[in-house]
Design a protein around this motif. Structure first.
Motif, PDB file in Angstrom:
ATOM      1  N   GLU A   4     -17.570   2.277 -14.472  1.00  0.00           N
ATOM      2  CA  GLU A   4     -16.447   1.584 -14.082  1.00  0.00           C
ATOM      3  C   GLU A   4     -15.368   2.463 -13.838  1.00  0.00           C
ATOM      4  O   GLU A   4     -14.592   2.402 -12.721  1.00  0.00           O
ATOM      5  N   GLU A   5     -15.208   3.629 -14.553  1.00  0.00           N
ATOM      6  CA  GLU A   5     -14.309   4.753 -14.278  1.00  0.00           C
ATOM      7  C   GLU A   5     -14.338   5.474 -12.750  1.00  0.00           C
ATOM      8  O   GLU A   5     -13.392   5.544 -12.055  1.00  0.00           O
ATOM      9  N   LEU A   6     -15.803   5.422 -12.420  1.00  0.00           N
ATOM     10  CA  LEU A   6     -16.135   5.853 -11.304  1.00  0.00           C
ATOM     11  C   LEU A   6     -15.627   5.116 -10.155  1.00  0.00           C
ATOM     12  O   LEU A   6     -15.069   5.465  -8.783  1.00  0.00           O
ATOM     13  N   GLU A   7     -15.913   3.633 -10.331  1.00  0.00           N
ATOM     14  CA  GLU A   7     -15.431   2.768  -9.253  1.00  0.00           C
ATOM     15  C   GLU A   7     -13.898   2.822  -9.102  1.00  0.00           C
ATOM     16  O   GLU A   7     -13.392   2.416  -7.810  1.00  0.00           O
ATOM     17  N   ASP A   8     -13.230   2.818 -10.279  1.00  0.00           N
ATOM     18  CA  ASP A   8     -11.783   2.885 -10.189  1.00  0.00           C
ATOM     19  C   ASP A   8     -11.134   4.262  -9.611  1.00  0.00           C
ATOM     20  O   ASP A   8      -9.818   4.242  -9.390  1.00  0.00           O
ATOM     21  N   LEU A   9     -11.950   5.402  -9.480  1.00  0.00           N
ATOM     22  CA  LEU A   9     -11.062   6.558  -9.074  1.00  0.00           C
ATOM     23  C   LEU A   9     -10.594   6.296  -7.578  1.00  0.00           C
ATOM     24  O   LEU A   9      -9.584   7.163  -7.480  1.00  0.00           O
ATOM     25  N   GLU A  10     -11.017   5.527  -6.566  1.00  0.00           N
ATOM     26  CA  GLU A  10     -10.531   5.692  -5.342  1.00  0.00           C
ATOM     27  C   GLU A  10      -9.038   5.111  -5.720  1.00  0.00           C
ATOM     28  O   GLU A  10      -8.189   5.471  -4.970  1.00  0.00           O
ATOM     29  N   GLU A  11      -8.852   4.041  -6.240  1.00  0.00           N
ATOM     30  CA  GLU A  11      -7.470   3.544  -6.525  1.00  0.00           C
ATOM     31  C   GLU A  11      -6.554   4.232  -7.559  1.00  0.00           C
ATOM     32  O   GLU A  11      -5.286   4.100  -7.414  1.00  0.00           O
ATOM     33  N   ASN A  12      -7.217   4.792  -8.486  1.00  0.00           N
ATOM     34  CA  ASN A  12      -6.640   5.698  -9.472  1.00  0.00           C
ATOM     35  C   ASN A  12      -7.206   7.074  -9.633  1.00  0.00           C
ATOM     36  O   ASN A  12      -7.679   7.328 -10.609  1.00  0.00           O
ATOM     37  N   PRO A  13      -6.724   7.781  -8.663  1.00  0.00           N
ATOM     38  CA  PRO A  13      -7.234   9.189  -8.939  1.00  0.00           C
ATOM     39  C   PRO A  13      -6.776  10.040 -10.037  1.00  0.00           C
ATOM     40  O   PRO A  13      -7.450  11.140 -10.421  1.00  0.00           O
TER      41      PRO A  13
END
Length: 109
Positions: free
Chosen positions: A27-36
């Protein structure tokens, strides 16, 4: 080869713990694009997953899942340092600028 005896680790809940750690990391890896700005959290989760696999489930590091956790943690760390060296600014997020969030005080006078 010298083998040093170790004390036993309680591993009864380890499969459940590993599943939760893997889910959190995905989940954290998927969110990295929006929340670097969460790179450090993803790196921490990746290294925690690797440590958990090595300490209790695979102390010899001879399982594929352990190596996948190692490679994932290394990739996240590498991406973190690459992003820190990036010369282009990250895409602007929608919403008020950061200054507006801190322009008013929540403490009553």
């Amino acid at each position: 080869m010298i083998k040093i005896p170790r004390h036993e680790f309680l591993t009864g809940a380890l499969p459940q713990v590993l599943r939760e750690l893997e889910t959190d990391l995905e989940e954290e890896l998927e969110d990295l694009e929006e929340n670097p700005e969460w790179f450090s959290m993803a790196l921490s989760s990746g290294t925690t997953l690797l440590a958990s696999r090595c300490s209790g489930g695979d102390p010899k590091a001879d399982k594929l899942e352990t190596w996948e956790a190692c490679v994932t943690a290394m990739h996240v760390g590498s991406a973190l340092f690459a992003s820190a060296r990036a010369t282009t600014p990250p895409p602007r997020q929608s919403g008020p600028p950061c200054e507006a969030l801190y322009s008013t005080s929540c403490i009553p006078p």
